[in-house]
Design a protein around this motif. Structure first.
Motif, PDB file in Angstrom:
ATOM      1  N   GLN A  59      20.853   9.305  18.459  1.00  0.00           N
ATOM      2  CA  GLN A  59      19.629  10.088  18.682  1.00  0.00           C
ATOM      3  C   GLN A  59      19.850  11.571  18.390  1.00  0.00           C
ATOM      4  O   GLN A  59      18.986  12.229  17.813  1.00  0.00           O
ATOM      5  CB  GLN A  59      19.150   9.897  20.118  1.00  0.00           C
ATOM      6  CG  GLN A  59      18.602   8.504  20.385  1.00  0.00           C
ATOM      7  CD  GLN A  59      18.110   8.330  21.809  1.00  0.00           C
ATOM      8  OE1 GLN A  59      18.447   9.131  22.690  1.00  0.00           O
ATOM      9  NE2 GLN A  59      17.349   7.289  22.059  1.00  0.00           N
ATOM     10  N   ILE A  60      21.008  12.089  18.802  1.00  0.00           N
ATOM     11  CA  ILE A  60      21.317  13.497  18.520  1.00  0.00           C
ATOM     12  C   ILE A  60      21.429  13.720  17.018  1.00  0.00           C
ATOM     13  O   ILE A  60      20.917  14.701  16.471  1.00  0.00           O
ATOM     14  CB  ILE A  60      22.622  13.912  19.230  1.00  0.00           C
ATOM     15  CG1 ILE A  60      22.432  13.871  20.751  1.00  0.00           C
ATOM     16  CG2 ILE A  60      23.038  15.323  18.814  1.00  0.00           C
ATOM     17  CD1 ILE A  60      23.732  13.980  21.532  1.00  0.00           C
ATOM     18  N   ALA A  61      22.092  12.783  16.326  1.00  0.00           N
ATOM     19  CA  ALA A  61      22.231  12.900  14.872  1.00  0.00           C
ATOM     20  C   ALA A  61      20.873  12.834  14.176  1.00  0.00           C
ATOM     21  O   ALA A  61      20.637  13.532  13.182  1.00  0.00           O
ATOM     22  CB  ALA A  61      23.144  11.787  14.354  1.00  0.00           C
ATOM     23  N   PHE A  62      19.971  12.018  14.703  1.00  0.00           N
ATOM     24  CA  PHE A  62      18.629  11.899  14.128  1.00  0.00           C
ATOM     25  C   PHE A  62      17.849  13.208  14.267  1.00  0.00           C
ATOM     26  O   PHE A  62      17.103  13.590  13.368  1.00  0.00           O
ATOM     27  CB  PHE A  62      17.878  10.765  14.819  1.00  0.00           C
ATOM     28  CG  PHE A  62      16.435  10.677  14.436  1.00  0.00           C
ATOM     29  CD1 PHE A  62      16.054  10.157  13.202  1.00  0.00           C
ATOM     30  CD2 PHE A  62      15.442  11.121  15.300  1.00  0.00           C
ATOM     31  CE1 PHE A  62      14.712  10.085  12.848  1.00  0.00           C
ATOM     32  CE2 PHE A  62      14.108  11.049  14.949  1.00  0.00           C
ATOM     33  CZ  PHE A  62      13.741  10.531  13.712  1.00  0.00           C
ATOM     34  N   GLN A  63      18.039  13.903  15.395  1.00  0.00           N
ATOM     35  CA  GLN A  63      17.285  15.130  15.640  1.00  0.00           C
ATOM     36  C   GLN A  63      17.879  16.334  14.915  1.00  0.00           C
ATOM     37  O   GLN A  63      17.159  17.257  14.544  1.00  0.00           O
ATOM     38  CB  GLN A  63      17.225  15.406  17.143  1.00  0.00           C
ATOM     39  CG  GLN A  63      16.380  14.386  17.899  1.00  0.00           C
ATOM     40  CD  GLN A  63      16.434  14.580  19.399  1.00  0.00           C
ATOM     41  OE1 GLN A  63      17.495  14.846  19.964  1.00  0.00           O
ATOM     42  NE2 GLN A  63      15.293  14.456  20.054  1.00  0.00           N
ATOM     43  N   LEU A  64      19.196  16.339  14.714  1.00  0.00           N
ATOM     44  CA  LEU A  64      19.848  17.467  14.053  1.00  0.00           C
ATOM     45  C   LEU A  64      19.964  17.184  12.558  1.00  0.00           C
ATOM     46  O   LEU A  64      21.012  16.789  12.059  1.00  0.00           O
ATOM     47  CB  LEU A  64      21.224  17.710  14.668  1.00  0.00           C
ATOM     48  CG  LEU A  64      21.249  18.059  16.155  1.00  0.00           C
ATOM     49  CD1 LEU A  64      22.672  18.221  16.652  1.00  0.00           C
ATOM     50  CD2 LEU A  64      20.453  19.329  16.418  1.00  0.00           C
ATOM     51  N   VAL A  65      18.883  17.367  11.851  1.00  0.00           N
ATOM     52  CA  VAL A  65      18.845  17.049  10.419  1.00  0.00           C
ATOM     53  C   VAL A  65      18.962  18.296   9.550  1.00  0.00           C
ATOM     54  O   VAL A  65      19.005  18.196   8.331  1.00  0.00           O
ATOM     55  CB  VAL A  65      17.535  16.305  10.072  1.00  0.00           C
ATOM     56  CG1 VAL A  65      17.504  14.940  10.740  1.00  0.00           C
ATOM     57  CG2 VAL A  65      16.310  17.117  10.490  1.00  0.00           C
ATOM     58  N   SER A  66      19.046  19.477  10.138  1.00  0.00           N
ATOM     59  CA  SER A  66      19.116  20.707   9.358  1.00  0.00           C
ATOM     60  C   SER A  66      20.501  20.879   8.730  1.00  0.00           C
ATOM     61  O   SER A  66      21.524  20.588   9.353  1.00  0.00           O
ATOM     62  CB  SER A  66      18.801  21.912  10.255  1.00  0.00           C
ATOM     63  OG  SER A  66      19.002  23.123   9.548  1.00  0.00           O
ATOM     64  N   ASP A  67      20.525  21.361   7.493  1.00  0.00           N
ATOM     65  CA  ASP A  67      21.794  21.613   6.809  1.00  0.00           C
ATOM     66  C   ASP A  67      22.524  22.808   7.410  1.00  0.00           C
ATOM     67  O   ASP A  67      23.722  22.997   7.153  1.00  0.00           O
ATOM     68  CB  ASP A  67      21.556  21.863   5.324  1.00  0.00           C
ATOM     69  CG  ASP A  67      21.021  20.617   4.615  1.00  0.00           C
ATOM     70  OD1 ASP A  67      21.332  19.501   5.090  1.00  0.00           O
ATOM     71  OD2 ASP A  67      20.313  20.772   3.604  1.00  0.00           O
ATOM     72  N   PHE A  68      21.804  23.621   8.182  1.00  0.00           N
ATOM     73  CA  PHE A  68      22.418  24.815   8.771  1.00  0.00           C
ATOM     74  C   PHE A  68      23.153  24.506  10.083  1.00  0.00           C
ATOM     75  O   PHE A  68      23.839  25.362  10.618  1.00  0.00           O
ATOM     76  CB  PHE A  68      21.345  25.881   9.022  1.00  0.00           C
ATOM     77  CG  PHE A  68      20.689  26.359   7.775  1.00  0.00           C
ATOM     78  CD1 PHE A  68      21.322  27.271   6.939  1.00  0.00           C
ATOM     79  CD2 PHE A  68      19.435  25.884   7.404  1.00  0.00           C
ATOM     80  CE1 PHE A  68      20.713  27.717   5.777  1.00  0.00           C
ATOM     81  CE2 PHE A  68      18.822  26.317   6.241  1.00  0.00           C
ATOM     82  CZ  PHE A  68      19.464  27.240   5.415  1.00  0.00           C
ATOM     83  N   ILE A  69      22.977  23.307  10.605  1.00  0.00           N
ATOM     84  CA  ILE A  69      23.626  22.923  11.861  1.00  0.00           C
ATOM     85  C   ILE A  69      24.810  22.009  11.553  1.00  0.00           C
ATOM     86  O   ILE A  69      24.625  20.947  10.956  1.00  0.00           O
ATOM     87  CB  ILE A  69      22.644  22.202  12.802  1.00  0.00           C
ATOM     88  CG1 ILE A  69      21.447  23.092  13.107  1.00  0.00           C
ATOM     89  CG2 ILE A  69      23.343  21.792  14.101  1.00  0.00           C
ATOM     90  CD1 ILE A  69      20.380  22.424  13.959  1.00  0.00           C
ATOM     91  N   PRO A  70      26.020  22.419  11.914  1.00  0.00           N
ATOM     92  CA  PRO A  70      27.182  21.569  11.629  1.00  0.00           C
ATOM     93  C   PRO A  70      27.147  20.283  12.443  1.00  0.00           C
ATOM     94  O   PRO A  70      26.667  20.255  13.573  1.00  0.00           O
ATOM     95  CB  PRO A  70      28.374  22.451  12.047  1.00  0.00           C
ATOM     96  CG  PRO A  70      27.804  23.397  13.056  1.00  0.00           C
ATOM     97  CD  PRO A  70      26.388  23.652  12.611  1.00  0.00           C
ATOM     98  N   LYS A  71      27.661  19.206  11.852  1.00  0.00           N
ATOM     99  CA  LYS A  71      27.641  17.915  12.536  1.00  0.00           C
ATOM    100  C   LYS A  71      28.578  17.868  13.739  1.00  0.00           C
ATOM    101  O   LYS A  71      28.486  16.948  14.563  1.00  0.00           O
ATOM    102  CB  LYS A  71      27.986  16.799  11.554  1.00  0.00           C
ATOM    103  CG  LYS A  71      26.870  16.486  10.567  1.00  0.00           C
ATOM    104  CD  LYS A  71      27.132  15.180   9.834  1.00  0.00           C
ATOM    105  CE  LYS A  71      25.942  14.803   8.972  1.00  0.00           C
ATOM    106  NZ  LYS A  71      26.139  13.507   8.280  1.00  0.00           N
ATOM    107  N   THR A  72      29.457  18.838  13.844  1.00  0.00           N
ATOM    108  CA  THR A  72      30.348  18.873  15.009  1.00  0.00           C
ATOM    109  C   THR A  72      29.555  19.072  16.303  1.00  0.00           C
ATOM    110  O   THR A  72      30.028  18.709  17.387  1.00  0.00           O
ATOM    111  CB  THR A  72      31.383  20.002  14.869  1.00  0.00           C
ATOM    112  OG1 THR A  72      30.706  21.250  14.665  1.00  0.00           O
ATOM    113  CG2 THR A  72      32.330  19.743  13.702  1.00  0.00           C
TER     114      THR A  72
END
Length: 244
Positions: A59-72
């Protein structure tokens, strides 16, 4: 729970915490309750925690789809959410349903079958003998279950995130190890201690004062779970507000 019932609840706790007549008998009862609350709930808590961690990562990965936000950041958010809220609160609510109903039914059945009256006639402190071991086991084992829940939830997040491709293993591990604040563990353990007390003492009160027969015992069991869950959520807010 109104003011009259709250007063009876405090008096019952006062009677329960009187000095035991024979510690040897109480220690045996405490270990039995620790086995019931801790070991008996380990499987359920493990399954729930692992899947909650996996779902939270997705769910967190689904919401954080911006290229400016690191996947860490996925690992960091999952770690903090798990430690501060999900593991202590979800575990407590699940245990309130499993353990709370059992405690209320056990003590309620003893009340309606006059077993508690028999203990009091024999001069035994019934609240202490029946309730104190459960409370001590609850405030001991619930924090341990919450610690296990934290580990398994974060591990479940790793498995769910990496197997689905939402986050790489390196990014997830970097996220859960970056900017970690150990104080969050202390907050979670305080919550677990308070929740353990509620999970055992509230159902014990509901069962101890039940009147009637099997129907009333069932109603008391249901009421114990409802009151315990509401108390857990209220105390969750209070502890969070005071400590954070």
């Amino acid at each position: 729970m109104n003011f009259t019932n709250f007063g009876r609840y405090i008096l019952l706790l006062k009677a329960a915490f009187k000095r035991p007549e024979k510690w040897k008998i109480y220690m045996k009862a405490i270990f039995q309750q620790m086995d019931f609350i801790g070991v008996g709930s380990l499987g359920l808590i493990s399954i729930i925690s692992t899947f909650i961690g996996a779902v939270m990562t997705l769910q967190i990965a689904f919401q954080l789809v911006s290229d400016f936000i690191p996947k860490t950041i996925i690992g960091s958010v999952n770690r903090d959410s798990t430690i501060l809220e999900l593991s202590p609160t979800i575990s407590a609510i699940v245990l309130a349903g499993k353990i709370g109903s059992a405690i209320s039914s056990e003590i309620g059945t003893m009340r309606v079958t006059e077993q508690i009256d028999a203990l009091e006639i024999m001069g035994i402190n019934a609240p202490g003998y029946l309730i104190l071991p459960k409370i001590l086991a609850g405030i001991t084992m619930v924090p341990m279950l919450v610690i296990i829940s934290m580990v398994l939830s974060i591990t479940g997040g790793y498995l769910g995130g990496t197997l689905s491709g939402a986050v790489s293993p390196t990014e997830y591990i970097q996220g859960i190890t970056t900017d970690f604040n150990p104080f969050t563990i202390a907050v979670a353990l305080v919550k677990a201690f308070v929740f353990g007390f509620i999970i055992t003492s509230v159902p014990a009160y509901e069962g101890f004062y039940v009147k009637g027969g099997a129907l009333e015992v069932a109603q008391a069991s249901t009421r114990a779970v409802v009151v315990s869950c509401i108390s857990i959520l209220a105390c969750d807010y209070l502890v969070t507000g005071l400590m954070l």
